[in-house]
Design a protein around this motif. Sequence first.
Motif, PDB file in Angstrom:
ATOM      1  N   GLY A  55       4.942   2.704  16.387  1.00  9.42           N
ATOM      2  CA  GLY A  55       4.024   3.710  16.893  1.00  9.42           C
ATOM      3  C   GLY A  55       2.814   3.974  16.024  1.00  9.42           C
ATOM      4  O   GLY A  55       2.060   4.899  16.277  1.00  9.42           O
ATOM      5  N   GLU A  56       2.624   3.179  14.994  1.00 10.35           N
ATOM      6  CA  GLU A  56       1.499   3.358  14.075  1.00 10.35           C
ATOM      7  C   GLU A  56       0.325   2.458  14.459  1.00 10.35           C
ATOM      8  O   GLU A  56       0.529   1.330  14.907  1.00 10.35           O
ATOM      9  N   PRO A  57      -0.917   2.924  14.244  1.00 10.99           N
ATOM     10  CA  PRO A  57      -2.067   2.039  14.433  1.00 10.99           C
ATOM     11  C   PRO A  57      -1.994   0.898  13.422  1.00 10.99           C
ATOM     12  O   PRO A  57      -1.752   1.127  12.235  1.00 10.99           O
ATOM     13  N   MET A  58      -2.183  -0.312  13.905  1.00  8.44           N
ATOM     14  CA  MET A  58      -2.053  -1.477  13.030  1.00  8.44           C
ATOM     15  C   MET A  58      -3.364  -1.794  12.320  1.00  8.44           C
ATOM     16  O   MET A  58      -4.440  -1.433  12.783  1.00  8.44           O
ATOM     17  N   VAL A  59      -3.244  -2.492  11.186  1.00  7.81           N
ATOM     18  CA  VAL A  59      -4.377  -2.876  10.358  1.00  7.81           C
ATOM     19  C   VAL A  59      -4.530  -4.396  10.435  1.00  7.81           C
ATOM     20  O   VAL A  59      -3.555  -5.123  10.216  1.00  7.81           O
ATOM     21  N   PRO A  60      -5.751  -4.900  10.719  1.00  5.65           N
ATOM     22  CA  PRO A  60      -5.932  -6.350  10.725  1.00  5.65           C
ATOM     23  C   PRO A  60      -5.840  -6.915   9.317  1.00  5.65           C
ATOM     24  O   PRO A  60      -6.408  -6.347   8.380  1.00  5.65           O
ATOM     25  N   ILE A  61      -5.092  -8.009   9.159  1.00  9.13           N
ATOM     26  CA  ILE A  61      -4.981  -8.646   7.839  1.00  9.13           C
ATOM     27  C   ILE A  61      -5.523 -10.073   7.854  1.00  9.13           C
ATOM     28  O   ILE A  61      -5.709 -10.672   6.805  1.00  9.13           O
ATOM     29  N   SER A  62      -5.767 -10.610   9.050  1.00 11.87           N
ATOM     30  CA  SER A  62      -6.423 -11.907   9.198  1.00 11.87           C
ATOM     31  C   SER A  62      -6.921 -11.998  10.630  1.00 11.87           C
ATOM     32  O   SER A  62      -6.749 -11.062  11.413  1.00 11.87           O
ATOM     33  N   TRP A  63      -7.525 -13.104  10.992  1.00 14.62           N
ATOM     34  CA  TRP A  63      -8.034 -13.264  12.358  1.00 14.62           C
ATOM     35  C   TRP A  63      -6.921 -13.492  13.371  1.00 14.62           C
ATOM     36  O   TRP A  63      -7.146 -13.434  14.567  1.00 14.62           O
ATOM     37  N   GLU A  64      -5.687 -13.676  12.894  1.00 12.69           N
ATOM     38  CA  GLU A  64      -4.585 -13.902  13.832  1.00 12.69           C
ATOM     39  C   GLU A  64      -3.346 -13.055  13.562  1.00 12.69           C
ATOM     40  O   GLU A  64      -2.283 -13.312  14.102  1.00 12.69           O
ATOM     41  N   GLU A  65      -3.506 -12.001  12.759  1.00 12.27           N
ATOM     42  CA  GLU A  65      -2.353 -11.162  12.436  1.00 12.27           C
ATOM     43  C   GLU A  65      -2.776  -9.731  12.128  1.00 12.27           C
ATOM     44  O   GLU A  65      -3.804  -9.496  11.512  1.00 12.27           O
ATOM     45  N   MET A  66      -1.927  -8.770  12.558  1.00 10.82           N
ATOM     46  CA  MET A  66      -2.107  -7.362  12.225  1.00 10.82           C
ATOM     47  C   MET A  66      -0.808  -6.855  11.610  1.00 10.82           C
ATOM     48  O   MET A  66       0.252  -7.421  11.852  1.00 10.82           O
ATOM     49  N   GLN A  67      -0.907  -5.776  10.805  1.00  9.78           N
ATOM     50  CA  GLN A  67       0.252  -5.276  10.083  1.00  9.78           C
ATOM     51  C   GLN A  67       0.393  -3.774  10.269  1.00  9.78           C
ATOM     52  O   GLN A  67      -0.590  -3.033  10.264  1.00  9.78           O
ATOM     53  N   CYS A  68       1.643  -3.337  10.404  1.00 12.14           N
ATOM     54  CA  CYS A  68       1.952  -1.911  10.486  1.00 12.14           C
ATOM     55  C   CYS A  68       1.924  -1.346   9.062  1.00 12.14           C
ATOM     56  O   CYS A  68       2.640  -1.843   8.187  1.00 12.14           O
ATOM     57  N   PRO A  69       1.126  -0.315   8.793  1.00 14.53           N
ATOM     58  CA  PRO A  69       1.065   0.242   7.446  1.00 14.53           C
ATOM     59  C   PRO A  69       2.335   0.989   7.050  1.00 14.53           C
ATOM     60  O   PRO A  69       2.597   1.168   5.861  1.00 14.53           O
ATOM     61  N   LYS A  70       3.138   1.382   8.016  1.00 13.79           N
ATOM     62  CA  LYS A  70       4.367   2.140   7.727  1.00 13.79           C
ATOM     63  C   LYS A  70       5.529   1.206   7.399  1.00 13.79           C
ATOM     64  O   LYS A  70       6.210   1.378   6.389  1.00 13.79           O
TER      65      LYS A  70
END
Length: 86
Positions: A55-70
């Motif tokens: 349920g957290e807004p994700m952060v982009p870490i590359s052009w093909e992946e996002m990460q949950c900060p929690k």
Amino acid sequence: QDIRATEIDKVQVQRSFRPGDIVRATVISLGDARSYFLSTAKVSEGVIWAQSKAGEPMVPISWEEMQCPKTLAREPRKVAKSQASG
């Protein structure tokens, strides 16, 4: 319709977008009254906001992946380049 400009035959839609994602795209054709044909082939097009399974807004870490900060869980996405950190 068009997700990437290259390797079109290798694209898997479920690894590019998920329901609920906010996507920057170009309208390439108007379909019928309930649909549009979109393209995210340009590097500046793709997911600009996504929510993780936690349920957290994700952060982009590359052009093909996002990460949950929690949870630090990573999920595949076709990230719009202006949003990517990598």
